[in-house]
Design a protein around this motif. Structure first.
Motif, PDB file in Angstrom:
ATOM      1  N   VAL A  96       0.882  -1.184   0.000  1.00 12.34           N
ATOM      2  CA  VAL A  96       0.000   0.000   0.000  1.00 12.34           C
ATOM      3  C   VAL A  96       0.913   1.226   0.000  1.00 12.34           C
ATOM      4  N   VAL A  97       0.820   2.016  -1.044  1.00 12.92           N
ATOM      5  CA  VAL A  97       1.713   3.181  -1.216  1.00 12.92           C
ATOM      6  C   VAL A  97       0.881   4.464  -1.269  1.00 12.92           C
ATOM      7  N   PRO A  98       1.504   5.611  -0.929  1.00 13.54           N
ATOM      8  CA  PRO A  98       0.725   6.867  -0.839  1.00 13.54           C
ATOM      9  C   PRO A  98       0.491   7.547  -2.178  1.00 13.54           C
ATOM     10  N   ASP A  99       1.325   7.254  -3.197  1.00 17.57           N
ATOM     11  CA  ASP A  99       1.159   7.982  -4.452  1.00 17.57           C
ATOM     12  C   ASP A  99       1.666   7.128  -5.614  1.00 17.57           C
ATOM     13  N   GLU A 101       4.059   7.739  -7.744  1.00 19.42           N
ATOM     14  CA  GLU A 101       5.513   7.628  -7.869  1.00 19.42           C
ATOM     15  C   GLU A 101       6.033   6.464  -7.041  1.00 19.42           C
ATOM     16  N   ARG A 102       5.543   6.378  -5.801  1.00 14.25           N
ATOM     17  CA  ARG A 102       5.972   5.268  -4.968  1.00 14.25           C
ATOM     18  C   ARG A 102       5.478   3.926  -5.527  1.00 14.25           C
ATOM     19  N   ALA A 103       4.332   3.952  -6.188  1.00 16.85           N
ATOM     20  CA  ALA A 103       3.809   2.719  -6.784  1.00 16.85           C
ATOM     21  C   ALA A 103       4.744   2.194  -7.865  1.00 16.85           C
ATOM     22  N   ARG A 104       5.227   3.127  -8.746  1.00 18.38           N
ATOM     23  CA  ARG A 104       6.141   2.699  -9.800  1.00 18.38           C
ATOM     24  C   ARG A 104       7.426   2.142  -9.212  1.00 18.38           C
ATOM     25  N   GLU A 105       7.927   2.793  -8.147  1.00 18.65           N
ATOM     26  CA  GLU A 105       9.148   2.318  -7.509  1.00 18.65           C
ATOM     27  C   GLU A 105       8.951   0.909  -6.926  1.00 18.65           C
ATOM     28  N   ALA A 106       7.791   0.672  -6.326  1.00 19.28           N
ATOM     29  CA  ALA A 106       7.523  -0.632  -5.718  1.00 19.28           C
ATOM     30  C   ALA A 106       7.440  -1.738  -6.784  1.00 19.28           C
ATOM     31  N   ILE A 107       6.766  -1.422  -7.879  1.00 22.43           N
ATOM     32  CA  ILE A 107       6.671  -2.413  -8.953  1.00 22.43           C
ATOM     33  C   ILE A 107       8.040  -2.711  -9.526  1.00 22.43           C
ATOM     34  N   ASP A 108       8.853  -1.674  -9.730  1.00 23.98           N
ATOM     35  CA  ASP A 108      10.209  -1.870 -10.243  1.00 23.98           C
ATOM     36  C   ASP A 108      11.054  -2.695  -9.283  1.00 23.98           C
ATOM     37  N   SER A 109      10.779  -2.616  -8.003  1.00 19.06           N
ATOM     38  CA  SER A 109      11.567  -3.346  -7.001  1.00 19.06           C
ATOM     39  C   SER A 109      11.102  -4.791  -6.831  1.00 19.06           C
ATOM     40  N   GLY A 110       9.990  -5.171  -7.503  1.00 22.17           N
ATOM     41  CA  GLY A 110       9.570  -6.557  -7.449  1.00 22.17           C
ATOM     42  C   GLY A 110       8.275  -6.813  -6.735  1.00 22.17           C
ATOM     43  N   ALA A 111       7.509  -5.754  -6.427  1.00 20.92           N
ATOM     44  CA  ALA A 111       6.214  -5.970  -5.779  1.00 20.92           C
ATOM     45  C   ALA A 111       5.270  -6.678  -6.749  1.00 20.92           C
ATOM     46  N   SER A 112       4.447  -7.577  -6.198  1.00 23.97           N
ATOM     47  CA  SER A 112       3.497  -8.301  -7.043  1.00 23.97           C
ATOM     48  C   SER A 112       2.372  -7.387  -7.484  1.00 23.97           C
ATOM     49  N   ASP A 113       1.964  -6.465  -6.601  1.00 27.60           N
ATOM     50  CA  ASP A 113       0.901  -5.518  -6.923  1.00 27.60           C
ATOM     51  C   ASP A 113       0.957  -4.398  -5.893  1.00 27.60           C
ATOM     52  N   VAL A 114       0.309  -3.253  -6.195  1.00 29.61           N
ATOM     53  CA  VAL A 114       0.271  -2.109  -5.272  1.00 29.61           C
ATOM     54  C   VAL A 114      -1.141  -1.557  -5.239  1.00 29.61           C
ATOM     55  N   VAL A 115      -1.439  -0.902  -4.131  1.00 27.87           N
ATOM     56  CA  VAL A 115      -2.693  -0.160  -3.978  1.00 27.87           C
ATOM     57  C   VAL A 115      -2.319   1.235  -3.502  1.00 27.87           C
ATOM     58  N   VAL A 116      -2.742   2.263  -4.234  1.00 24.71           N
ATOM     59  CA  VAL A 116      -2.440   3.658  -3.879  1.00 24.71           C
ATOM     60  C   VAL A 116      -3.557   4.165  -2.975  1.00 24.71           C
ATOM     61  N   ALA A 117      -3.191   4.518  -1.741  1.00 27.62           N
ATOM     62  CA  ALA A 117      -4.202   4.998  -0.797  1.00 27.62           C
ATOM     63  C   ALA A 117      -3.520   5.700   0.360  1.00 27.62           C
ATOM     64  N   GLU A 118      -4.106   6.833   0.761  1.00 30.73           N
ATOM     65  CA  GLU A 118      -3.611   7.524   1.945  1.00 30.73           C
ATOM     66  C   GLU A 118      -3.975   6.740   3.188  1.00 30.73           C
ATOM     67  N   SER A 119      -5.132   6.140   3.129  1.00 30.57           N
ATOM     68  CA  SER A 119      -5.629   5.376   4.279  1.00 30.57           C
ATOM     69  C   SER A 119      -6.051   3.999   3.774  1.00 30.57           C
ATOM     70  N   VAL A 120      -5.592   2.965   4.434  1.00 30.71           N
ATOM     71  CA  VAL A 120      -5.918   1.609   4.014  1.00 30.71           C
ATOM     72  C   VAL A 120      -7.406   1.359   4.092  1.00 30.71           C
ATOM     73  N   SER A 121      -8.044   1.915   5.071  1.00 36.34           N
ATOM     74  CA  SER A 121      -9.482   1.686   5.226  1.00 36.34           C
ATOM     75  C   SER A 121     -10.259   2.192   4.028  1.00 36.34           C
TER      76      SER A 121
END
Length: 634
Positions: A96-99, A101-121
């Motif tokens: 779970v990433v805040p924006d 930009e961080r989502a692209r970085e996570a995917i490049d680092s090997g994350a299986s998937d990302v969810v962009v959200a300020e709050s998980v809820s």
């Protein structure tokens, strides 16, 4: 990491909850785990506060997805992603990433998937969906890996070569056991049809190429052919099936098995059958020995093969693949004084197989020989083969040699029996010739002087009344009776060819009329008809009746009756019977208790019975006299 799915290749995990591990600060992680489980019953979530704790948890139990956040400066998600990918590269990690930009970085680092959200809820539903999707892919990959692993285990356990190839024979999608069959690795295959043909024997190559073409066109194939392995030739059997999809051949499944052992057995059996036919048609022992040597040399292919035959206390070489002038084999060995494996095998009448001759005190004729196989040919001699290699002979070689020698032993025994029979036949013919000469002498050369003497004696009796002339006449008559018995004895030894039905109740009175019965009486208590030679049966009855009158007294009563339980008849009298020990001797030639008897009458009875295939025995009659029983009568 292992679980029950790894143990059971047929287990289907799609109905199980996804095992999720949330890695986050304690309070936030608990909220996230609770929220995910509330969104779907497909998720079972646990929480740990640190990356180290997450690694320990994954080491202990199966985890199918890890979830973390990248909020704040602690960098928990980034650290988790780096650690997990280093140790468990296949486990899904959803961050779970805040924006963006961080989502692209996570995917490049090997994350299986990302969810962009300020709050998980805010995005808990989306996160739960991404988790189950990633876990389903992970599960599918694991199932495929398990199937491939189990398939590989099965194919590796089978002593065959299995490959799956495209119709052009240019791209292998699977191959197993290739090295076991072709004695080279599958890595040496370059992806051309020639890869499969280079190892094929040149004489079989076109036939195999044609089969490959038929298989590529959609026709199943099954053929046997030779391949080259180093310096050796081997036989294989290949079966191929085309896989057709929508009318087109999409791939070929080919299974190849090494059938060299079977082919060798077939070749050996064929050679054995051929040898058996040759041996069976042999008319001399030398032909048997030659077939033994030639067949064994062709099939066993060892350094030498030899046959030794027993003669005058020695095993003498009769046939061999070696020339005695070149050495390497004993010309003969003494059964009494020499100790060789051939001598031992002959004396023990057992096969001896030696893997290394140098481990024994027995010295071969050629010290280069290391292995030997010796098989006794019964009473006739030994069969032996040798090789310069240690352990050159196996169980199949021994079995082949024993079977081959067994055929020879039976044939040699038959030839020996024929030789003995021929010698006995020749001896019997010589005896028959002497018997014919004896009959001629007795019937002509001896009878004529007796007749002349009787004639002169009759004239003398007319001129002189002298008791001595009467005694002389009785002596001449006894000589005449002896001549008749001798001629009958010679004749009754012949076999009977033609039998006819004979009525005993009719024949017995006829015999009675031609005998000097004096005051004796006859009782016929039979109405049987038997198969016999009538004239010779008449002789048997006349001899038995005459014997009863001679030994039982002039007024004896003679009875001829049936033996229904033993298929026979008897001739009994009420005379004095047999003295002690006499019953066992009455059939002996020349034995007689009468003064005037020749001792041949009952011997003639026995010979006539034997010629018919009957048995005759002497016993005591109900009245205490003599009784002769003839049994086994048809």
């Amino acid at each position: 990491m292992s679980d029950r799915n790894d143990i059971d290749p047929f287990y289907d995990d799609r109905s199980d909850p996804v095992r999720v591990l949330v890695v986050d600060e304690a309070e936030r992680g608990e909220r996230l785990a609770t929220g995910l489980e509330a969104e779907t019953d497909r998720i079972a979530a646990d929480t740990v506060p640190t990356v180290d704790a997450a690694l320990e948890a994954v080491d202990r139990r199966p985890i199918e997805c890890l979830v973390s956040t990248v909020h704040g400066p602690d960098g928990t998600g980034d650290e988790l992603l780096a650690a997990i990918r280093d140790r468990y590269p296949a486990i899904p990690v959803v961050l779970v990433v805040p924006d963006e930009e961080r989502a692209r970085e996570a995917i490049d680092s090997g994350a299986s998937d990302v969810v962009v959200a300020e709050s998980v809820s805010e995005r808990c539903f989306v996160l739960a969906n991404r988790i189950t999707t990633a876990a389903d892919r992970y599960r599918a990959d694991r199932r495929a890996d398990r199937q491939r692993r189990r398939f590989r285990e099965v194919t590796d356990a089978v002593p065959d070569c299995l490959w799956i190839v495209d119709p052009e024979w240019s791209e292998l999608s699977f191959v197993s056991g290739y090295e076991r069959i072709w004695d080279r690795t599958a890595a040496e295959l370059t992806g051309t049809p020639e890869d499969f043909l280079n190892a094929v024997h040149p004489d079989d190559r076109e036939r195999v190429r044609a089969a490959m073409d038929r298989l590529s066109d959609g026709t199943s194939v099954d053929l046997e052919y030779r391949i080259r392995r180093d310096d050796d030739l081997a036989w294989v059997r290949t079966r191929g099936e085309p896989i057709v999809d929508d009318g087109s051949v999409v791939r070929l499944v080919v299974l190849t098995r090494d059938v060299t052992d079977r082919k060798e057995r077939e070749r050996t059996l064929s050679a054995l059958h051929s040898a058996a036919r040759e041996i069976g048609s042999a008319d001399e022992p030398a032909a048997v020995y030659e077939t033994l040597i030639r067949t064994a040399d062709r099939v066993l292919e060892f350094d030498y093969v030899a046959v030794d035959i027993k003669r005058d206390g020695y095993l003498v070489q009769e046939a061999s693949t070696l020339d005695l002038k070149d050495g390497g084999y004993y010309e003969r060995t003494s059964l009494e004084n020499d100790d060789t494996f051939a001598v031992r095998s002959y004396k023990r009448q057992e096969t001896i197989l030696v893997d290394d001759l140098r481990e024994f005190d027995v010295t071969p004729a050629d010290p280069d020989y290391r292995s030997a196989l010796t098989v006794p040919i019964g009473e006739f001699g030994t069969f032996q083969t040798g090789a310069s290699e240690v352990g050159a002979f196996d169980r199949d070689d021994r079995e082949f040699a024993e079977l081959l020698v067994g055929h020879a032993r039976v044939k040699l025994a038959q030839l020996q029996d024929k030789r003995v029979l021929r010698e006995r036949t020749e001896q019997l013919e010589r005896q028959n010739d002497r018997l014919d000469e004896f009959v001629r002498v007795v019937s002509h050369d001896l009878r004529n002087p007796v007749n002349v003497a009787k004639g002169h004696l009759s004239i003398a009796r007319e001129q002189y009344d002298d008791d001595s002339l009467e005694a002389t006449m009785e002596a001449l008559e006894r000589i005449e009776t002896l001549i008749e018995d001798l001629l009958t004895l010679a004749r009754e030894g012949e076999e009977i060819d033609d039998l006819e039905p004979v009525d005993l109740a009719t024949l017995v009175p006829e015999c009675w009329r031609y005998i000097d019965t004096k005051d004796a009486a006859l009782e016929v208590e039979t109405d049987r008809t038997i198969a016999a030679d009538r004239n010779r049966l008449r002789q048997l009855l006349e001899n038995l009746i005459g014997n009863a009158i001679e030994h039982g007294g002039s007024d004896v009563t003679i009875t001829v009756g049936d033996l229904p339980e033993e298929n026979g008849f008897y001739v009994a009298d009420d005379g004095t019977g047999f003295a002690n020990g006499e019953r066992e001797k009455v059939f002996d030639p020349g034995y007689s208790t009468g003064v005037d008897g020749t001792g041949l009458g009952l011997d003639i009875v026995r010979r006539i019975a034997d010629a018919h295939g009957w048995d005759v025995r002497a016993t005591e009659s109900d009245a205490g006299g003599a009784r002769f029983e003839i049994v086994g009568v048809e």
